[in-house]
Design an enzyme around this catalytic site. Structure first.
Site, PDB file in Angstrom:
ATOM      1  N   ASP A   1     -16.565  42.806  57.663  1.00  0.00           N
ATOM      2  CA  ASP A   1     -16.862  43.955  56.932  1.00  0.00           C
ATOM      3  C   ASP A   1     -15.849  44.840  56.734  1.00  0.00           C
ATOM      4  O   ASP A   1     -14.988  44.950  57.858  1.00  0.00           O
ATOM      5  CB  ASP A   1     -18.174  44.413  57.278  1.00  0.00           C
ATOM      6  CG  ASP A   1     -18.959  45.289  56.540  1.00  0.00           C
ATOM      7  OD1 ASP A   1     -18.477  45.210  55.277  1.00  0.00           O
ATOM      8  OD2 ASP A   1     -19.802  46.094  56.953  1.00  0.00           O
TER       9      ASP A   1
ATOM     10  N   GLU B   1     -23.715  36.798  72.168  1.00  0.00           N
ATOM     11  CA  GLU B   1     -23.103  38.138  72.533  1.00  0.00           C
ATOM     12  C   GLU B   1     -22.639  38.859  71.401  1.00  0.00           C
ATOM     13  O   GLU B   1     -21.939  38.429  70.751  1.00  0.00           O
ATOM     14  CB  GLU B   1     -21.923  38.098  73.565  1.00  0.00           C
ATOM     15  CG  GLU B   1     -22.524  37.385  74.882  1.00  0.00           C
ATOM     16  CD  GLU B   1     -23.536  38.218  75.754  1.00  0.00           C
ATOM     17  OE1 GLU B   1     -23.553  39.774  75.668  1.00  0.00           O
ATOM     18  OE2 GLU B   1     -24.319  37.573  76.469  1.00  0.00           O
TER      19      GLU B   1
ATOM     20  N   GLU C   1     -27.462  38.769  49.091  1.00  0.00           N
ATOM     21  CA  GLU C   1     -27.294  40.132  48.762  1.00  0.00           C
ATOM     22  C   GLU C   1     -26.363  40.656  47.964  1.00  0.00           C
ATOM     23  O   GLU C   1     -26.279  41.576  47.124  1.00  0.00           O
ATOM     24  CB  GLU C   1     -27.491  41.180  49.953  1.00  0.00           C
ATOM     25  CG  GLU C   1     -29.121  41.183  50.491  1.00  0.00           C
ATOM     26  CD  GLU C   1     -29.483  39.749  51.551  1.00  0.00           C
ATOM     27  OE1 GLU C   1     -28.320  39.424  51.688  1.00  0.00           O
ATOM     28  OE2 GLU C   1     -30.478  39.806  51.807  1.00  0.00           O
ATOM     29  N   ASN C   2     -25.309  40.223  48.274  1.00  0.00           N
ATOM     30  CA  ASN C   2     -23.933  40.524  47.794  1.00  0.00           C
ATOM     31  C   ASN C   2     -23.767  40.208  46.264  1.00  0.00           C
ATOM     32  O   ASN C   2     -22.878  40.825  45.261  1.00  0.00           O
ATOM     33  CB  ASN C   2     -22.543  40.093  48.281  1.00  0.00           C
ATOM     34  CG  ASN C   2     -22.330  40.677  49.879  1.00  0.00           C
ATOM     35  OD1 ASN C   2     -21.636  39.791  50.670  1.00  0.00           O
ATOM     36  ND2 ASN C   2     -22.360  41.915  49.899  1.00  0.00           N
ATOM     37  N   TRP C   3     -24.678  39.311  45.706  1.00  0.00           N
ATOM     38  CA  TRP C   3     -24.989  39.009  44.212  1.00  0.00           C
ATOM     39  C   TRP C   3     -25.220  40.226  43.792  1.00  0.00           C
ATOM     40  O   TRP C   3     -24.999  40.360  42.335  1.00  0.00           O
ATOM     41  CB  TRP C   3     -25.929  37.848  44.065  1.00  0.00           C
ATOM     42  CG  TRP C   3     -25.376  36.427  44.432  1.00  0.00           C
ATOM     43  CD1 TRP C   3     -25.827  35.691  45.423  1.00  0.00           C
ATOM     44  CD2 TRP C   3     -24.327  35.850  43.944  1.00  0.00           C
ATOM     45  NE1 TRP C   3     -25.282  34.521  45.490  1.00  0.00           N
ATOM     46  CE2 TRP C   3     -24.158  34.548  44.657  1.00  0.00           C
ATOM     47  CE3 TRP C   3     -23.502  35.848  42.769  1.00  0.00           C
ATOM     48  CZ2 TRP C   3     -23.285  33.385  44.294  1.00  0.00           C
ATOM     49  CZ3 TRP C   3     -22.451  34.693  42.620  1.00  0.00           C
ATOM     50  CH2 TRP C   3     -22.417  33.721  43.445  1.00  0.00           C
TER      51      TRP C   3
ATOM     52  N   GLY D   1     -13.782  47.347  51.266  1.00  0.00           N
ATOM     53  CA  GLY D   1     -13.883  48.320  50.326  1.00  0.00           C
ATOM     54  C   GLY D   1     -13.485  49.592  50.821  1.00  0.00           C
ATOM     55  O   GLY D   1     -12.650  50.105  50.256  1.00  0.00           O
TER      56      GLY D   1
ATOM     57  N   HIS E   1     -10.369  43.105  49.348  1.00  0.00           N
ATOM     58  CA  HIS E   1     -10.716  41.661  49.512  1.00  0.00           C
ATOM     59  C   HIS E   1      -9.543  40.878  49.525  1.00  0.00           C
ATOM     60  O   HIS E   1      -9.468  40.125  50.465  1.00  0.00           O
ATOM     61  CB  HIS E   1     -11.612  41.305  48.330  1.00  0.00           C
ATOM     62  CG  HIS E   1     -12.895  42.112  48.182  1.00  0.00           C
ATOM     63  ND1 HIS E   1     -13.807  42.305  49.299  1.00  0.00           N
ATOM     64  CD2 HIS E   1     -13.945  42.576  47.265  1.00  0.00           C
ATOM     65  CE1 HIS E   1     -15.043  43.186  48.863  1.00  0.00           C
ATOM     66  NE2 HIS E   1     -14.945  43.345  47.583  1.00  0.00           N
TER      67      HIS E   1
HETATM   68  C1  IPE Z   1     -22.206  41.860  55.110  1.00  0.00           C
HETATM   69  O1  IPE Z   1     -21.625  42.835  54.939  1.00  0.00           O
HETATM   70  C2  IPE Z   1     -22.055  40.351  54.401  1.00  0.00           C
HETATM   71  C3  IPE Z   1     -20.638  39.962  54.454  1.00  0.00           C
HETATM   72  C4  IPE Z   1     -19.667  40.450  55.521  1.00  0.00           C
HETATM   73  C5  IPE Z   1     -20.128  38.853  53.576  1.00  0.00           C
HETATM   74  P1  IPE Z   1     -22.263  43.851  53.834  1.00  0.00           P
HETATM   75  O2  IPE Z   1     -21.241  44.775  53.437  1.00  0.00           O
HETATM   76  O3  IPE Z   1     -22.638  43.075  52.341  1.00  0.00           O
HETATM   77  O4  IPE Z   1     -23.499  44.154  54.654  1.00  0.00           O
HETATM   78  P2  IPE Z   1     -24.170  45.813  54.257  1.00  0.00           P
HETATM   79  O5  IPE Z   1     -24.726  45.679  52.889  1.00  0.00           O
HETATM   80  O6  IPE Z   1     -23.348  47.120  54.959  1.00  0.00           O
HETATM   81  O7  IPE Z   1     -25.529  45.515  55.434  1.00  0.00           O
HETATM   82  C1  IPE Z   2     -16.747  42.791  53.207  1.00  0.00           C
HETATM   83  O1  IPE Z   2     -16.349  44.126  52.823  1.00  0.00           O
HETATM   84  C2  IPE Z   2     -16.584  41.830  52.194  1.00  0.00           C
HETATM   85  C3  IPE Z   2     -17.688  41.190  51.808  1.00  0.00           C
HETATM   86  C4  IPE Z   2     -19.194  41.635  51.832  1.00  0.00           C
HETATM   87  C5  IPE Z   2     -17.645  40.418  50.520  1.00  0.00           C
HETATM   88  P1  IPE Z   2     -17.258  44.964  52.176  1.00  0.00           P
HETATM   89  O2  IPE Z   2     -16.974  44.506  50.503  1.00  0.00           O
HETATM   90  O3  IPE Z   2     -18.425  44.923  52.320  1.00  0.00           O
HETATM   91  O4  IPE Z   2     -16.476  46.524  52.401  1.00  0.00           O
HETATM   92  P2  IPE Z   2     -17.395  47.649  52.582  1.00  0.00           P
HETATM   93  O5  IPE Z   2     -18.267  47.543  53.646  1.00  0.00           O
HETATM   94  O6  IPE Z   2     -17.643  48.209  51.404  1.00  0.00           O
HETATM   95  O7  IPE Z   2     -16.159  48.795  53.259  1.00  0.00           O
HETATM   96 MG    MG Z   3     -19.689  45.921  53.560  1.00  0.00          MG
END
Ligand code: IPE
Ligand code: IPE
Ligand code: MG
Length: 247
Positions: free
Chosen positions: A21, A208, A68-70, A24, A38
């Site tokens: 994570d 853990e 949920e990322n969709w 972004g 990414h």
């Molecule tokens: C969790 O990260 C999913 C992945 C790392 C693929 P998200 O960025 O989508 O999670 P939330 O929205 O902060 O819970």
């Molecule tokens: C994790 O980074 C990658 C995916 C969930 C695909 P994010 O894209 O969630 O980055 P943040 O959390 O918005 O910084």
């Molecule tokens: Mg994220």
């Protein structure tokens, strides 16, 4: 002493799972678009996979895309899918050289066709590799997976091939996408968020948890080593007392 030297090689977690994570935010800090984060996350994947395999970790699961990322903006979703196709096709050679098997878990039917094909081809090509299995969680969510398992089990009960009395934890585990692999012992999440985000809910019952503020594109092998050292310094009691487990 570096973290790597502190790792007890005879007590490695057999399965490490990572919620990658912070891509972004990493890009935003640099005044760039999210997709730049990414793209740079791929370097962290490469370094982590290589380090895990070198150490002798049997299973590494990376949460790459949740169901949920969709719901993210269309442009980001398509950029992520393109990046996935490009990365898989480019990295298959390295997986072969390093004797790493690729596996994918999740609702793969939702992936764009070219992405699904690329993934299938890489899984097929690497299926004989035995040093480590790299599991990519793609279009994955634990609630989706558990719901699916419930449907499969209910169908067997309906068909009279399974009786309700025989449903136990092993049966449930055997209907999850992870059925052929041990549960993660160590779960790492980067970016300072302290949540699970619908990842492997059943399988992490006794994992853990390790949280680091590092944003995923900055994560490197040294960070993996630190997480493993931290894991090895914990006492895993599984409900027992400290006296019981320390003998
Ligand atoms: C969790 O990260 C999913 C992945 C790392 C693929 P998200 O960025 O989508 O999670 P939330 O929205 O902060 O819970
Ligand atoms: C994790 O980074 C990658 C995916 C969930 C695909 P994010 O894209 O969630 O980055 P943040 O959390 O918005 O910084
Ligand atoms: Mg994220």
């Amino acid at each position: 002493m570096s973290s790597k030297e502190q790792i007890k090689m005879n007590a490695l977690p057999s399965h490490v799972a990572i919620i990658m994570d912070g891509n972004g935010r990493w890009a935003k800090e640099k005044g760039k678009l999210r997709v730049f984060g990414h793209q740079n996350g791929v370097k962290a994947v490469r370094d982590t996979v290589e380090a895990a395999a070198e150490l002798g970790i049997q299973n590494l699961t990376l949460y790459a895309f949740s169901t949920e990322n969709w719901n993210r903006p269309k442009l980001e979703v398509s950029a992520l899918m393109e990046l996935l196709v490009a990365t898989i096709s480019k990295e298959t050679k390295t997986l072969m050289e390093n004797n790493i098997r690729l596996n994918a878990i999740g609702d793969l039917s939702q992936l764009p066709k070219n992405c699904f094909k690329e993934l299938q081809a890489a899984m097929e090509k690497t299926k004989g590799n035995s040093r480590m299995t790299l599991h990519l969680a793609l279009s994955y969510s634990a609630k989706w997976e558990i719901t699916n398992a419930v449907k499969l089990i209910a169908d067997k009960v309906k068909q009279d091939t399974l009786s309700i009395a025989d449903i136990n934890e092993e049966i449930i585990s055997a209907h999850l996408t992870t059925k052929d692999f041990p549960d993660p012992e160590l779960l790492i999440r980067t970016s300072g968020e302290h949540r699970i985000s619908n990842f492997l809910l059943w399988q992490i019952a006794y994992a853990e948890l390790y949280f680091t503020d590092k944003l995923w594109p900055d994560f490197r092998r040294e960070d993996l080593y630190e997480a493993i050292v931290d894991f090895q310094n914990r006492e895993r009691r599984f409900g027992k007392t400290s006296e019981q487990v320390s003998v």
